[in-house]
Design an enzyme around this catalytic site. Structure first.
Site, PDB file in Angstrom:
ATOM      1  N   HIS A  72       3.048   7.734   0.149  1.00 60.04           N
ATOM      2  CA  HIS A  72       3.300   6.748   1.209  1.00 60.04           C
ATOM      3  C   HIS A  72       4.099   5.579   0.647  1.00 60.04           C
ATOM      4  O   HIS A  72       3.631   4.881  -0.249  1.00 60.04           O
ATOM      5  CB  HIS A  72       1.978   6.239   1.790  1.00 60.04           C
ATOM      6  N   TYR A 201      -3.351  -0.679   9.420  1.00 59.91           N
ATOM      7  CA  TYR A 201      -4.443  -1.654   9.341  1.00 59.91           C
ATOM      8  C   TYR A 201      -4.223  -2.609  10.505  1.00 59.91           C
ATOM      9  O   TYR A 201      -3.078  -2.931  10.824  1.00 59.91           O
ATOM     10  CB  TYR A 201      -4.360  -2.487   8.065  1.00 59.91           C
ATOM     11  N   TYR A 384      -0.900  -4.074  -3.412  1.00 63.21           N
ATOM     12  CA  TYR A 384      -1.375  -2.832  -2.779  1.00 63.21           C
ATOM     13  C   TYR A 384      -1.065  -1.615  -3.645  1.00 63.21           C
ATOM     14  O   TYR A 384      -1.893  -0.718  -3.791  1.00 63.21           O
ATOM     15  CB  TYR A 384      -0.754  -2.677  -1.387  1.00 63.21           C
TER      16      TYR A 384
HETATM   17  C1  PHB Z   1      -9.528   5.819   3.724  1.00 60.20           C
HETATM   18  O1  PHB Z   1      -8.626   6.641   4.005  1.00 60.20           O
HETATM   19  O2  PHB Z   1     -10.720   6.147   3.703  1.00 60.20           O
HETATM   20  C2  PHB Z   1      -9.157   4.427   3.410  1.00 60.20           C
HETATM   21  C3  PHB Z   1      -7.813   4.064   3.360  1.00 60.20           C
HETATM   22  C4  PHB Z   1      -7.457   2.758   3.083  1.00 60.20           C
HETATM   23  C5  PHB Z   1      -8.449   1.816   2.844  1.00 60.20           C
HETATM   24  C6  PHB Z   1      -9.789   2.172   2.870  1.00 60.20           C
HETATM   25  C7  PHB Z   1     -10.149   3.492   3.161  1.00 60.20           C
HETATM   26  O3  PHB Z   1      -8.094   0.526   2.588  1.00 60.20           O
END
Ligand code: PHB
Ligand code: RFL
Length: 393
Positions: A72, A201, A384
């Site tokens: 990604h 998000y 990130y």
């Molecule tokens: C997940 O795919 O479970 C996941 C992805 C990103 C996050 C937390 C959990 O910040």
């Protein structure tokens, strides 16, 4: 029994460390409280930093991850009814993350361990760590009602937040830092195609949302809920309705719903213990620190601890440098606190943690600023994808 390193816990930290050590000819035994099936049944992380991916390659267990993991180069942030993109590639010098579930990582590591014939002992009880301040530590445990002892050089405490390793460090030496958040994440796994190619998000009037995935046909979604919510009260229908009510209009029509195959609530916590070394005992991963999942850092921090401990053990055993162990705690903690900061900040930016109207306005303007300026997008991106690992002296 005798070995060089006893590893307590067969989660990702213990398994990755074990694989790297075994590959370098350093003898180790893993002690695990649960069954392998139970360890594999836990649905947790999904996002791997480049540092983690490199460690899996170095351990020689990256074949399936390299084939099936989804790279990604960006993710989306939804707020105020619109969606903005964080271009990780562009703002972190070409870096990216890989979406590949913790369950798969764990399975690949367990399979590799079986092949190397390194010893893992499951369903052990009453593990106790002894004499780590002396040159001859040992670990005792019970299995099928019988008491056993393993003599070793070092102990790696990879036994998670509720393990025995951390409390082995005396209270007078251990300092713990903690922040509890008033919400938890309700997560659903379903065999449905993800709503979008990238993670989303978001925050809305009704609260936080995250749209993630495990593959092109398996999705993972989260909404935040108050801590008194019970998972039994969340039918699939209620979950999908709640998620839809939080998604921006432009994508809500793309959501494919279906029966859940797992549903759970995870509380949000920030936690760090210092120091992470006590004599010949080292704390690794969740045994030493917890982050709220908003920054996708928990598993990735485990891998950075493993990186440091593994490289220190190479110095100890290959270069005859027992003094190298003294740098472990400081090296780990410098990186951990930065990831703690990022996770706390992402959490406070995307959840309703305060009823104060001033703070709500600040939160909205923070989101607007960080997702619309080059400086802001760089800060999000470089954290990130993961800050670099330091050299071990
Ligand atoms: C997940 O795919 O479970 C996941 C992805 C990103 C996050 C937390 C959990 O910040
Ligand atoms: P684990 O996985 O907890 O493994 C510890 C192991 O030790 C065993 N154990 C014992 N064994 C013997 N004797 C004892 N006394 C023992 N006590 C415990 C346990 O049975 C277990 O098998 O710790 P480890 O290896 O340090 O790994 C840490 C990660 O699991 C954790 O940080 C991540 O899952 C956190 N996390 C995420 N991290 C990311 O990097 N990216 C993500 O996207 C992400 N999403 C998440 C997450 C965690 C979540 N939850 C449920 C906490 C999403 C969620 C919802």
């Amino acid at each position: 029994m005798k070995t060089q390193i006893v590893i307590i816990g067969s989660g990702p930290s213990g398994l990755l460390l074990g694989q790297l050590l075994t590959k370098s000819g350093i003898d180790n035994i893993i002690l695990e409280r649960s069954t392998p099936e139970h360890v594999l049944g836990r649905i947790r992380a999904g996002v791997l930093e480049e540092g983690f991916v490199q460690m899996m390659r170095e351990a020689g267990v990256s074949e399936r991850m390299d084939r099936e993991g989804l790279p990604h180069g960006g993710f989306q942030i939804a707020f105020n009814g619109e969606i903005r993109r964080v271009d990780l590639h562009k703002f972190s010098n070409g870096k990216q993350v890989v979406v590949y579930g913790q369950t798969e990582v764990t399975k690949d590591l367990m399979d590799a361990r079986l092949e190397t014939k390194a010893q893992s002992i499951y369903e052990v009880e009453n593990v106790e760590i002894h004499d780590v301040k002396k040159d001859t530590p040992y670990v005792t445990y019970e299995k099928d009602g019988a008491q056993h002892r393993i003599d070793c050089d070092y102990v790696a405490g990879c036994d998670g937040f509720h393990g025995v390793s951390r409390p082995t460090i005396p209270d007078s030496i251990r300092k713990e830092y903690e922040k509890i958040y008033p919400v938890g994440w309700l997560g659903v796994l379903s065999d449905t195609p993800p709503i979008s190619e990238e993670l989303i998000y978001g925050t809305s009037e009704r609260g936080f949302l995250l749209c993630s995935m495990r593959s092109h046909t398996r999705s993972r979604y989260y909404v935040d809920v108050s801590l008194d919510e019970k998972v039994e009260d969340w039918s699939d229908e209620r979950f999908w309705d709640e998620l839809k009510s939080r998604l921006p209009e432009e994508v809500v029509g793309d959501l494919v719903t279906g029966p859940s195959i797992e549903k759970s609530i995870a509380p949000l916590r920030s936690f760090v213990t210092e120091p992470m070394q006590y004599g010949r005992l080292f704390l690794v991963g969740d045994a030493a620190h917890i982050v709220p999942p908003t920054g996708a850092k928990g598993l990735n921090l485990a891998s950075s601890d493993v990186n440091y401990l593994y490289r220190i053990m190479l110095k100890v055993y290959k270069d005859n440098r027992p003094d190298a162990i003294d740098q472990y705690s400081e090296l780990c903690l410098r990186r951990i606190w930065k990831a703690e900061r990022f996770s706390w900040w992402m959490t406070s930016m995307l959840h309703h943690l305060s009823d104060n109207d001033f703070e709500k306005k600040i939160q909205a303007s923070e989101l607007d600023y960080f997702t619309s300026t080059e400086a802001g997008l760089r800060v999000i991106s470089e954290n990130y994808v993961g800050l670099p690992y330091e050299e071990v002296e």
